[in-house]
Design an enzyme around this catalytic site. Structure first.
Site: not given
Ligand code: EPU
Length: 423
Positions: A117, A305, A122, A22-23, A397
Site C-alpha cells: 500500500c 499514525d 506491509r 477505528k482500529n 476511511r
Molecule cells: N510486518 C511484517 N510482517 C507481517 C506483519 C507486519 O513485516 O506479517 C511489518 C510491517 O510491514 C510494518 C510493521 O511490521 O513494517 C508493523 O506493521 P503492523 O502489522 O503492526 O501494521 P498493521 O497491523 O498492518 C496497524 C494499523 C495501522 C498502523 C499500524 C502500526 C489497523 C487496522 N491498522 O496496521 O493503522 O499504522 O498498525 O501501528 O490496526 C491507520 O490507522 O492509518 C493505520 C495505517
C-alpha cells in the site's frame, strides 16, 4: 469526488467529541465471526472502513445492521462462505483480520492477500507463520491465501516483530484453538488490550493482552457479546495537533490521554498545554511552537499514525526538528504536499528534517493515505488563503465528519464537490 476546503483563520475554541477507535472496531467486528448469535457493538465510528468491514461480513453470510454508533452482527443459521474476495480486501488491508477467525471457526479460509500500500510493503508473513504454528495448512495461489485446519491446536508463537493486526489475527484464532497458546513479542497497542477484553467477554481466557507475552486458553465455542468501543487515540491526537497549529483552547471529550502518553509528551514539549479537565482533556496553545525531535515506535512509543500530523505542527515551529519513521518504509507521502504549502522539509531515507517557517500558504494538495491527508487538513488551518485537500475518501476511511467537528470549534472548513480530480 469530494474535497475539503480550508481557509486558514484564527485560533480554535470550543468542545470536540472524540469518536470510537477505528482500529479497535475493525478487529472486534471480525471477532463476531467466532460465535453464533447476535453481537452488539456500541460507540462505533461512522467511517468508510466500518462500511467495508460490514460489506465483508455480509459477503461471509452475516447479517449486519450499521447504525453508527451502533452495529449489530447476527449469524444466521445458513452456512457461511469463508472467503474474502480481492474486491473487498483491496479496499481495506485490515480485511485480512477475517483470516484467523474463519479458519478457527469454519476450518477453512480463503482470503485475498493484501498487496502493498502507499505507506509500505506491509507483508502478512507473521499472520501466516502464526496460523501454521497453530496447525493450519497454508497455501498461496492466484493471489489468495487458503488456510485449512480441522481444529487449530494451541502453540507457542514468537513474532519476529510486533505486528498489530498480526497479533489480533492470532489472538482470535487461538481463542477457538484446542488448548493453550502463548504469543511472544506481541504488539501492545490499546486496541489489542481492547480485543482481549472482548474475547474474554466471549468466554475465551486471554491473559496479558497489551503486554509482550499473552497466554490464551482456547474454547470449543464462544458467545456473542455486547461491547462499547474505546475512544480513538489517533483522532484525539490529530485534534491536539490541530490546536497546536491553529492555536486556541479546546476541550476534548472522550479523549484517551493515557493511551496517547508518548505523543502527548512530545506535544507538551512543543508548547501545548494538555491537561485533564474533569472527564475531558483541555488542550491549549498560546505561545510559540517549539521544535521537537520524534521517532516513531511500536506502542507505547510515539505512534506512526501521528507522525504526519506532528510534522504539520513542526512545519510552523521555531527551529529545526528531526522526525524519524521506523515502522513503515514509505510514510512521508505528505512531505511533497506540505512543501507545496511552503513548508521547508527535506527527507533522507527514514528521516525528515523540518525547518520551521513562520507561515504556510494555502494550496491545492492531495495525499495517498489517511494520516497524510489528516496532516494536510491540519496544516491548512493556519495556511494563508485557501487549501483544498483532494481525495477525501482517504480521510473518510478514518475520521468521522472531520470538517463538521473542526468547523464547530471555529475552523473555516467545508466539504465541496471536486469535479477536477484526476487519478
Ligand atoms: N510486518 C511484517 N510482517 C507481517 C506483519 C507486519 O513485516 O506479517 C511489518 C510491517 O510491514 C510494518 C510493521 O511490521 O513494517 C508493523 O506493521 P503492523 O502489522 O503492526 O501494521 P498493521 O497491523 O498492518 C496497524 C494499523 C495501522 C498502523 C499500524 C502500526 C489497523 C487496522 N491498522 O496496521 O493503522 O499504522 O498498525 O501501528 O490496526 C491507520 O490507522 O492509518 C493505520 C495505517
Amino acid at each position: 469526488m469530494d474535497a475539503i476546503r480550508i481557509r486558514g483563520n484564527g485560533p480554535l475554541k470550543g468542545t470536540l467529541h472524540v469518536s470510537g477507535a477505528k482500529n479497535a472496531a475493525l478487529p472486534i467486528l471480525c471477532a463476531t465471526l467466532l460465535s453464533e448469535g447476535e453481537s452488539h457493538l456500541r460507540n462505533v465510528p461512522g467511517l468508510r472502513d466500518i462500511n467495508t468491514t460490514a460489506a465483508l461480513l455480509r459477503f461471509l453470510g452475516r447479517e449486519v445492521e450499521v447504525n453508527c454508533p451502533d452495529v449489530k452482527v447476527l449469524a444466521p443459521s445458513s452456512p457461511v462462505r469463508p472467503e474474502a474476495p480481492y474486491e473487498l480486501v483491496r479496499q481495506m488491508r485490515a480485511s485480512v483480520l477475517v483470516l484467523g477467525p474463519l479458519v478457527a471457526r469454519y476450518g477453512r479460509a480463503k482470503v485475498s492477500l493484501p498487496g502493498g500500500c502507499a505507506i509500505g510493503e506491509r507483508p502478512v508473513d507473521q499472520h501466516l507463520k502464526g496460523l501454521e504454528a497453530l496447525g493450519a495448512k497454508i497455501t498461496v495461489k492466484h493471489g489468495y491465501v487458503v488456510a485449512e485446519a480441522k481444529r487449530l491446536v494451541g502453540a507457542e508463537i514468537v513474532f519476529d516483530m510486533p505486528t498489530v493486526t498480526g497479533t489480533e489475527n492470532l489472538m482470535m484464532a487461538a481463542a477457538l484453538a484446542r488448548g493453550r497458546s502463548t504469543l511472544v513479542n506481541c504488539a501492545r497497542e490499546p486496541e489489542i488490550e481492547e480485543l482481549g477484553r472482548v474475547l474474554n467477554k466471549m468466554g475465551a481466557e486471554v491473559q496479558g493482552a497489551g503486554t509482550h507475552t499473552m497466554h490464551i486458553v482456547g474454547k470449543s465455542e464462544l458467545e456473542p457479546f455486547d461491547h462499547a468501543i474505546i475512544a480513538d487515540r489517533i483522532e484525539a491526537g490529530t485534534f491536539m495537533t490541530a490546536v497546536g497549529v491553529a492555536g486556541g483552547d479546546v476541550l476534548l471529550e472522550n479523549a484517551p490521554l493515557e493511551d496517547l502518553a508518548a505523543a502527548v509528551g512530545k506535544l507538551r514539549q512543543a508548547g501545548l498545554q494538555i491537561e485533564r479537565d474533569g472527564e475531558a482533556v483541555r488542550v491549549v496553545r498560546e505561545g510559540p511552537i517549539r521544535a521537537v525531535d520524534v521517532k516513531t515506535e511500536p506502542h507505547p512509543g510515539f505512534p506512526t499514525d501521528m507522525q504526519a500530523q506532528f510534522m504539520a505542527l513542526m512545519c510552523l515551529a521555531e527551529g529545526t526538528s528531526q522526525l524519524t519513521e521506523t515502522i513503515f518504509e514509505n510514510r512521508f507521502m505528505h512531505v511533497p504536499e506540505l512543501r507545496r504549502m511552503g513548508a521547508n522539509v527535506s527527507t533522507h531515507n527514514q528521516v525528515a528534517l523540518v525547518r520551521g517557517v513562520p507561515k504556510l500558504s494555502g494550496a491545492s494538495v492531495m495525499a495517498t493515505d489517511l494520516r497524510a491527508s489528516a496532516s494536510l487538513v491540519v496544516a491548512g488551518l493556519r495556511a494563508e488563503g485557501e487549501t483544498i485537500v483532494r481525495r477525501v475518501y482517504h480521510l473518510d476511511r478514518g475520521y468521522e465528519r472531520i470538517e463538521e467537528k473542526l468547523r464547530a470549534v471555529g475552523a473555516d472548513i467545508e466539504r465541496i464537490a471536486d469535479d477536477g480530480d484526476i487519478d
